[in-house]
Motif scaffolding. Structure first.
Motif, PDB file in Angstrom:
ATOM      1  N   TYR A  24       0.832  -1.212   0.000  1.00 51.26           N
ATOM      2  CA  TYR A  24       0.000   0.000   0.000  1.00 51.26           C
ATOM      3  C   TYR A  24       0.862   1.257   0.000  1.00 51.26           C
ATOM      4  N   PRO A  25       0.513   2.252  -0.797  1.00 51.39           N
ATOM      5  CA  PRO A  25      -0.586   2.250  -1.776  1.00 51.39           C
ATOM      6  C   PRO A  25      -0.107   1.795  -3.152  1.00 51.39           C
ATOM      7  N   GLU A  26      -0.921   1.012  -3.813  1.00 52.28           N
ATOM      8  CA  GLU A  26      -0.584   0.508  -5.148  1.00 52.28           C
ATOM      9  C   GLU A  26      -1.201   1.354  -6.255  1.00 52.28           C
ATOM     10  N   ILE A  48      -1.344  20.379   2.167  1.00 55.17           N
ATOM     11  CA  ILE A  48      -0.683  19.260   2.852  1.00 55.17           C
ATOM     12  C   ILE A  48      -0.669  17.997   2.002  1.00 55.17           C
ATOM     13  N   SER A  49      -1.666  17.817   1.128  1.00 58.95           N
ATOM     14  CA  SER A  49      -1.697  16.618   0.283  1.00 58.95           C
ATOM     15  C   SER A  49      -0.473  16.541  -0.623  1.00 58.95           C
ATOM     16  N   TYR A  55       5.986  11.024   0.390  1.00 60.66           N
ATOM     17  CA  TYR A  55       6.193  10.032   1.455  1.00 60.66           C
ATOM     18  C   TYR A  55       5.297   8.806   1.273  1.00 60.66           C
ATOM     19  N   LEU A  56       4.221   8.962   0.519  1.00 60.25           N
ATOM     20  CA  LEU A  56       3.337   7.837   0.218  1.00 60.25           C
ATOM     21  C   LEU A  56       3.749   7.135  -1.076  1.00 60.25           C
ATOM     22  N   HIS A 271       2.493  13.222   8.972  1.00 59.29           N
ATOM     23  CA  HIS A 271       3.335  13.847   9.996  1.00 59.29           C
ATOM     24  C   HIS A 271       4.540  14.524   9.347  1.00 59.29           C
ATOM     25  N   GLN A 272       5.169  13.812   8.410  1.00 57.37           N
ATOM     26  CA  GLN A 272       6.318  14.401   7.707  1.00 57.37           C
ATOM     27  C   GLN A 272       5.894  15.662   6.959  1.00 57.37           C
TER      28      GLN A 272
END
Length: 331
Positions: A24-26, A48-49, A55-56, A271-272
């Motif tokens: 995750y996430p794929e 923020i997104s 990081y995602l 958080h990052q």
């Protein structure tokens, strides 16, 4: 043989599930914003997104689903699979749905990935007002009941709740003048049609900096960066501390039943992002306060906010249900 087949299928499903969680996430995530484009919730969410995406390792595709004080977006996300691919970006309103009879949902139905920032209330007076402190205003209101005009909005809004706090602590009596939002209220304040109003700093900051309106006090117990000359409400009325910290807030949430490892990945990414220099600069420039809370700390923040606000509204006669009915404890 049949039992072995069933066990084999179950094991395969569990393995596939574990692998999907680990990877995750794929694919891209969907972010659903409770309010319309251009507003404070929208601006915080979009800022923020973009900072969380690296990081995602995936894009967050954002869409605005406004309506019903955020009920439409909150209900939609709650109806989606609890797999971490649909995020809710919202403000404080769901914490009031139950007592106002708007929805059975609130943030107890979600996991708080991150409470990014919060607004702080400030008591603004017209520039030529005779008071240089909130206490002076209160003393004047007590000496001349219902003669001082206060701008306010509807039940559950920041001005309404802060007024309930002030009545509870000071016992003052002022004349309420309703407006359809803080914008029209500020216009009336600038024109001298009302005497004071409690609004969020993100709206008030430019009027304070340009000396168009007089700031009497922050509804806060900690200094606000860039506005060190404005006194805190607890300096004159320490009893306000039981309500604080209080103000509108902005967060990202995921379905409560989302797997723990996915929750953890989302928490780490946001958080990052919340700690990045870019987001901190955004928060400072918007007149907000950085929070950066997740998990249990975020739940403590949410529960305190809900307890303080719902009971204030209930005691002012603005609720359709008692907080007791919804298992919301008194603050």
């Amino acid at each position: 043989m049949k039992r072995k087949s069933i066990l084999g299928l179950t094991a395969a499903a569990l393995l596939l599930s574990t692998q999907s969680f680990a990877d995750y996430p794929e694919r891209n995530l969907q972010g659903v914003i409770q309010w319309g484009a251009g507003g404070e919730t929208d601006r915080v969410s979009r800022t923020i997104s973009k900072l969380a995406e690296p990081y995602l390792g995936s894009e967050i595709v954002l869409a605005n689903h406004p309506g019903g004080s955020g009920v439409i977006a909150t209900t939609f996300v709650n109806s989606r699979p609890a797999n971490g691919y649909t995020l809710l970006f919202g403000a404080e309103n769901p914490q009031l749905y139950g007592v106002l009879g708007l929805s059975d949902l609130d943030y107890r139905d979600y996991h708080p990935v991150n409470i990014m920032s919060r607004n702080v209330g400030v008591i603004l007076a017209r520039k030529d007002a005779p008071w240089d402190s909130f206490k002076a205003l209160v003393d004047d209101a007590r000496a001349h009941p219902n003669s001082i005009k206060m701008g306010t909005n509807g039940p559950g809004t920041l001005p309404f709740v802060i007024d309930s706090m002030m009545q509870t602590i000071t016992g003052y009596e002022v004349r309420k003048v309703p407006f359809d939002g803080s914008g029209p209220g500020v216009t009336a304040l600038l024109g001298g049609h009302i005497d004071f109003m409690a609004i969020g700093l993100s709206t008030a900051k430019e009027y304070i900096r340009s000396d168009q309106l007089k700031a009497l006090s922050f509804i806060a117990d900690e200094p606000v960066t860039g506005f060190d000359n404005i006194p805190l409400i607890t300096e004159e009325y320490p009893a306000f501390s039981k309500f604080l910290p209080w103000g509108s807030f902005f967060g990202v949430f995921v379905h409560r039943d989302t797997p723990d490892d996915i929750k953890a990945k989302l928490e780490t990414a946001f958080h990052q992002a919340a700690q990045s220099p870019e987001f901190r600069e955004f928060v400072d420039n918007s007149g907000s306060i950085s929070v950066d809370l997740s998990g249990e700390k975020a739940n403590e923040f949410l529960n305190h906010w809900q307890s303080v606000t719902t009971w204030l509204l209930h005691e002012s006669g603005a609720t359709k249900k008692s907080p007791d009915e919804l298992n919301i404890p008194r603050p």
